[in-house]
Design an enzyme around this catalytic site. Sequence first.
Site, PDB file in Angstrom:
ATOM      1  N   SER A 139      66.726 -54.852 -60.954  1.00  0.00           N
ATOM      2  CA  SER A 139      66.417 -54.994 -62.380  1.00  0.00           C
ATOM      3  C   SER A 139      66.229 -56.460 -62.708  1.00  0.00           C
ATOM      4  CB  SER A 139      67.559 -54.431 -63.234  1.00  0.00           C
ATOM      5  OG  SER A 139      67.354 -54.708 -64.608  1.00  0.00           O
ATOM      6  N   TYR A 153      76.304 -54.215 -65.312  1.00  0.00           N
ATOM      7  CA  TYR A 153      75.107 -53.628 -64.696  1.00  0.00           C
ATOM      8  C   TYR A 153      74.246 -54.738 -64.096  1.00  0.00           C
ATOM      9  CZ  TYR A 153      70.482 -51.316 -64.630  1.00  0.00           C
ATOM     10  OH  TYR A 153      69.239 -50.821 -64.280  1.00  0.00           O
TER      11      TYR A 153
END
Length: 241
Positions: A139, A153
């Site tokens: 990501s 995350y």
Amino acid sequence: MSAPLTIVTGGSRGIGAAVSRRLVSDGHDVVIGYRSDAATAEAVAEQLSAPGRTVIAVRADTTDERAVIDMFAAAAQIGTVTGLVNNAGSARAVGMLVDNDIETIRADLDVNLVGVITCCKYAVAAMAESGGSIVNVSSAAATLGSPGMYVHYAAAKAAVDTLTVGLAKEVAGQNIRVNAVAPGVIETDFHRDRQRPQKMASSIPLGRPGVPDEVAGAVSWLLSEDARYATGTVVRVAGGM
């Protein structure tokens, strides 16, 4: 010559479903790994199945080592695994770090990092003799940090990037390539706030969120022969973020 056989974790929805579709269109047989929604996974597998193509759905919680072993065993019934796309992800803890409980954070870390490591371990074993390619879905959060949203995350995805670099060097001698794709803001149901991608459009240099097919194209390239000299790299698909 047999078709490439690729496992896609979290392969029934969002980016995973787009990757599964793209790989089938590019000539892969595909194993769609899913955790809980059997109906959706089976529907996607049925939709993508075609003459000369094998597509199956296999229930596999990537945080459960036994389930991962069973998923690779199911794939081996089709043929030799040549590809793995580590797409399964979780962001149940959302908001400020101080406001989230450690149990939920740990559950996210198990999916986003430990599950990726577990799948990589068994992919390397499956590809040891014939070689292959692993693509980890990282990501853009790995370098942006995602403050106020999910810093844990982002931290897990940064670890995935490091895993990608290190494992690529570790298994290069076995003709196994390891790369990652780092999506930015993508229009999927991954977001708790379904309007978040559009709300963030003004902060994205290209002026819009991405769509799953744009990530799938990068994944497909990394799995292809065109990328045979690419390993240990992270391809950013983030609209300039």
